[in-house]
Enzyme design. Structure first.
Site, PDB file in Angstrom:
ATOM      1  N   ARG A 281       0.823  -1.214   0.000  1.00  0.00           N
ATOM      2  CA  ARG A 281       0.000   0.000   0.000  1.00  0.00           C
ATOM      3  C   ARG A 281       0.852   1.258   0.000  1.00  0.00           C
ATOM      4  NH1 ARG A 281      -3.025   2.220   4.321  1.00  0.00           N
ATOM      5  NH2 ARG A 281      -2.768   0.333   5.578  1.00  0.00           N
TER       6      ARG A 281
ATOM      7  N   LYS B  38      -7.373  12.555 -16.437  1.00  0.00           N
ATOM      8  CA  LYS B  38      -7.540  13.438 -17.584  1.00  0.00           C
ATOM      9  C   LYS B  38      -6.284  13.449 -18.453  1.00  0.00           C
ATOM     10  CE  LYS B  38     -11.590  14.789 -15.844  1.00  0.00           C
ATOM     11  NZ  LYS B  38     -11.743  14.140 -14.524  1.00  0.00           N
TER      12      LYS B  38
END
Length: 392
Positions: free
Chosen positions: A55, A205
């Site tokens: 993680r 994006k």
């Protein structure tokens, strides 16, 4: 080093890449150690990029984090599974019950929902402010105001904020300044030079650039890095190394893609400016966009995302315009290679500190990498459908 060169070279330390051009995908939940001393060293230095636990990330992540931090001009970058997660992760890392948040009124709709639903339930108060408020922001600051959140240009309506002025005033009151910097990408503005403490990107994006990965980044200055990193880790925020690999690969063509998006969008926007149906453009590079003077000062270039407002229209006529397009597809998000179109309604219902005239419909475009002449022809056919519907 120029941006074009920096995009190619950042995040390629051999410690992470092992000499491979694109950092390989290291899939791991568990790292194993041969000795207690190795484990203690990794534990002590986990914040410095030592392999510790999945993680926390691995070489694939570390290479990408280093690249984004250097491109944005910050100290460290935390990764999240989406742009929204980056926004919520950053806010929740610095806000607690009893705190006050100043949130720009034209923020990304999920950001507003986060404030009204989740943060309110945690006892965090939000005040929305006019994106063009400038020095007037000082009047809204309370003794318990902890964070000033900016989004420039703003979602959908594209107002550009006076980031240096707002940041200066916020720092005078010991506030943290956060900026949703997705529109600029990591290369078209310098948020930390303008006083921003944490710059947030929806890497979904332009960084990824191919509409196939959800990811967010939050890049911090040195003063706030430890708190951002550790609190995001405590909230369980992490990303897949496979997704990070795709983001890293997309990053290498960011510069040339952004140039083409900008060039195509400017040609489309200039054509739209001649159309009798168009009231005005909400494109930061045009004077008709609020805050255009700040765009000229603070940004090095524009991109493919902008909006325009029609002089008239209703749901039926706008539907006729946006449906049955050949190249502009209807869809949320933006930043990929494809062109997108949205007819946006109900903006007035999402604003509380400003007013919006919803009698004039707004159309948002993302101009992709297609030939702009084809895109203009597509829009011209859309206007024919729009006008035909108005005459009925």
């Amino acid at each position: 080093m120029k941006n074009e060169t920096k995009i190619i070279t950042v995040g390629r330390d051999k410690k992470w890449t092992k000499g491979v051009i694109n950092p390989p995908v290291f899939r791991a939940s568990t790292m194993v150690f041969d000795t207690m001393e190795e484990m203690r060293f990794a534990t002590k230095n986990r914040a410095k990029g030592e392999m510790f636990y999945g993680r926390r990330g691995g070489p694939t992540h570390f290479a990408f984090q280093a690249a984004i931090a250097e491109l944005e001009g910050g100290f460290g970058t935390a990764l999240y599974p989406s742009g929204s997660a980056a926004i919520s992760g950053a806010l929740l890392s610095f806000l607690k019950a009893g705190d006050h948040l100043l949130m720009v009124d034209n923020a990304y709709e999920p950001t507003r929902d986060l404030c009204n639903k989740l943060l309110a339930g945690f006892g965090i108060e939000t005040t929305y402010y006019d994106p063009m408020i400038g020095e007037g922001i000082a009047e809204l600051i309370k003794p318990n105001t902890k964070v000033l959140f900016l989004e420039s240009p703003g979602s959908v309506t594209m107002e550009i904020q006076d980031v240096p002025t707002l940041s200066k005033i916020a720092h005078q009151h010991d506030m943290i300044v956060m900026l949703d910097n997705t529109w600029a990408s990591p290369i078209n503005s310098r948020p930390f030079d303008m006083g921003v403490d944490i710059s947030i990107q929806a890497a979904t994006k332009y960084i990824v650039g191919h509409s196939d990965v959800m990811m967010g980044t939050a890049t911090s200055n040195e003063a706030h890095w430890d708190q951002l990193r550790e609190n995001s880790y405590l909230m369980g925020q992490c990303t897949s190394p496979d997704d990070v690999y795709l983001a890293n690969r997309g990053l290498r063509t960011l510069g040339i893609r952004m140039q083409q998006h900008e060039q195509n969008a400017l040609k489309v926007a200039n054509w739209l400016q001649t159309r009798p149906e168009v009231d005005h453009l909400r494109h930061p590079a045009f004077e008709s966009c609020p805050g255009h003077e700040f765009f000229k000062r603070d940004f090095s270039a524009s991109n493919g995302l902008f909006s325009f407002v029609l002089k008239q229209g209703d749901l039926k006529s706008v539907t006729a315009l946006v449906e049955n397009m050949q190249y502009f597809k209807m869809g949320f998000s933006w930043g990929g290679f494809e062109s997108l179109i949205l007819g946006v309604f109900g903006i007035d219902k999402l604003r509380t500190a400003t007013q919006w005239d919803s009698s004039k419909p707004l159309i948002r475009l993302h101009v992709g990498l297609e030939n702009p002449d084809d895109l203009i022809a597509d829009l011209e056919a859309g206007f024919e459908r729009f006008n035909a519907e108005l005459k009925r």
